[in-house]
Motif scaffolding. Structure first.
Motif, short mmCIF file in Angstrom:
data_model
loop_
_atom_site.label_atom_id
_atom_site.label_comp_id
_atom_site.label_asym_id
_atom_site.label_seq_id
_atom_site.Cartn_x
_atom_site.Cartn_y
_atom_site.Cartn_z
N ASP A 199 0.81 -1.22 0.15
CA ASP A 199 -0.08 0.06 0.07
C ASP A 199 0.78 1.32 0.08
OD1 ASP A 199 -2.50 -1.41 0.01
OD2 ASP A 199 -2.33 -1.64 2.12
N VAL A 200 2.04 1.34 -0.73
CA VAL A 200 2.78 2.50 -0.95
C VAL A 200 1.96 3.32 -1.91
CG1 VAL A 200 4.92 3.29 -1.78
CG2 VAL A 200 4.77 1.22 -0.32
N SER A 201 2.24 4.68 -1.66
CA SER A 201 1.43 5.68 -2.78
C SER A 201 2.13 5.56 -4.05
CB SER A 201 1.73 7.03 -2.26
OG SER A 201 2.95 7.37 -2.44
N PRO A 202 1.37 5.99 -5.09
CA PRO A 202 1.94 5.50 -6.46
C PRO A 202 2.96 6.50 -6.82
CG PRO A 202 -0.66 5.78 -6.36
CD PRO A 202 -0.39 6.15 -5.11
N ALA A 203 2.91 7.72 -6.14
CA ALA A 203 4.05 8.69 -6.53
C ALA A 203 5.25 7.99 -5.98
CB ALA A 203 3.74 9.91 -5.84
N VAL A 204 5.32 7.54 -4.65
CA VAL A 204 6.48 6.57 -4.24
C VAL A 204 6.83 5.75 -5.18
CG1 VAL A 204 7.48 5.49 -2.26
CG2 VAL A 204 5.92 7.40 -1.80
N LEU A 205 6.15 4.95 -5.54
CA LEU A 205 6.47 3.73 -6.54
C LEU A 205 7.17 4.17 -7.84
CD1 LEU A 205 3.30 1.57 -6.32
CD2 LEU A 205 5.68 0.68 -5.60
N ILE A 206 6.67 5.47 -8.56
CA ILE A 206 6.96 6.19 -9.62
C ILE A 206 8.40 6.57 -9.25
CG2 ILE A 206 6.66 7.92 -11.38
CD1 ILE A 206 3.68 7.20 -11.07
N ASN A 207 8.54 7.29 -8.18
CA ASN A 207 10.08 7.97 -7.86
C ASN A 207 10.76 6.89 -7.70
OD1 ASN A 207 9.43 10.58 -8.19
ND2 ASN A 207 8.51 10.65 -6.20
N MET A 208 10.71 5.59 -7.00
CA MET A 208 11.36 4.57 -6.94
C MET A 208 12.07 4.16 -8.02
SD MET A 208 9.90 2.34 -3.48
CE MET A 208 9.45 1.18 -4.89
N GLY A 209 10.98 3.84 -9.13
CA GLY A 209 11.48 3.23 -10.46
C GLY A 209 12.18 4.10 -11.16
N LEU A 210 12.04 5.59 -11.07
CA LEU A 210 12.86 6.56 -11.69
C LEU A 210 14.19 6.72 -11.25
CD1 LEU A 210 10.31 9.45 -12.40
CD2 LEU A 210 11.23 7.76 -14.01
N ALA A 211 14.56 6.51 -9.86
CA ALA A 211 15.64 6.45 -9.33
C ALA A 211 16.36 5.24 -9.45
CB ALA A 211 15.47 6.50 -7.72
N GLY A 212 15.72 4.13 -9.92
CA GLY A 212 16.39 2.80 -10.12
C GLY A 212 16.94 2.91 -11.74
N VAL A 213 16.20 3.69 -12.60
CA VAL A 213 16.51 3.76 -14.00
C VAL A 213 17.81 4.70 -13.90
CG1 VAL A 213 15.84 5.02 -16.13
CG2 VAL A 213 14.40 3.16 -14.85
N GLY A 214 17.73 5.96 -13.05
CA GLY A 214 18.80 7.02 -13.13
C GLY A 214 19.93 6.32 -12.42
N ILE A 215 19.94 5.45 -11.63
CA ILE A 215 21.23 4.90 -10.75
C ILE A 215 21.94 3.85 -11.90
CG2 ILE A 215 22.18 3.38 -9.05
CD1 ILE A 215 20.12 4.65 -7.21
N ARG A 216 20.98 3.14 -12.47
CA ARG A 216 21.48 2.12 -13.33
C ARG A 216 21.93 2.95 -14.65
NH1 ARG A 216 23.12 0.10 -17.26
NH2 ARG A 216 22.75 -1.93 -18.22
N GLY A 217 21.71 4.01 -14.98
CA GLY A 217 22.05 4.58 -16.12
C GLY A 217 23.37 5.35 -15.61
N ALA A 218 23.57 5.80 -14.48
CA ALA A 218 24.76 6.27 -14.06
C ALA A 218 25.94 5.57 -13.85
CB ALA A 218 24.45 7.24 -12.76
N LEU A 219 25.42 4.36 -13.59
CA LEU A 219 26.62 3.36 -13.08
C LEU A 219 26.73 2.55 -14.30
CD1 LEU A 219 25.41 1.80 -10.01
CD2 LEU A 219 27.14 3.65 -10.16
N GLY A 220 25.85 2.36 -15.43
CA GLY A 220 26.22 1.76 -16.32
C GLY A 220 26.86 2.38 -17.67
#
Length: 66
Positions: A45-66
């Motif tokens: 029951d995490v809010s949709p905004a938190v889910l979207i931000n978690m996903g964007l952070a993961g994509v961003g970290i993956r892009g920065a490290l890759g």
């Protein structure tokens, strides 16, 4: 194409919360209330905004490290 890596498992792991957050947030548009509640309960029951931000952070970290 730095952030778009569909062959990466971490990219897909980051896209799952984004897609789920968008699905939950757009529930009034598609009317699938029962499905949105099930998806929301899968993420504790995490809010949709938190889910979207978690996903964007993961994509961003993956892009920065890759």
């Amino acid at each position: 194409m730095k952030y778009f890596k569909p062959r990466s498992v971490t990219w897909w792991a980051s896209m799952l919360p984004i897609a789920s957050g968008v699905f939950i947030a757009s529930e009034p548009l598609h009317g699938l209330t029962d499905w949105a509640m099930v998806v929301s309960s899968l993420f504790d029951d995490v809010s949709p905004a938190v889910l979207i931000n978690m996903g964007l952070a993961g994509v961003g970290i993956r892009g920065a490290l890759g």
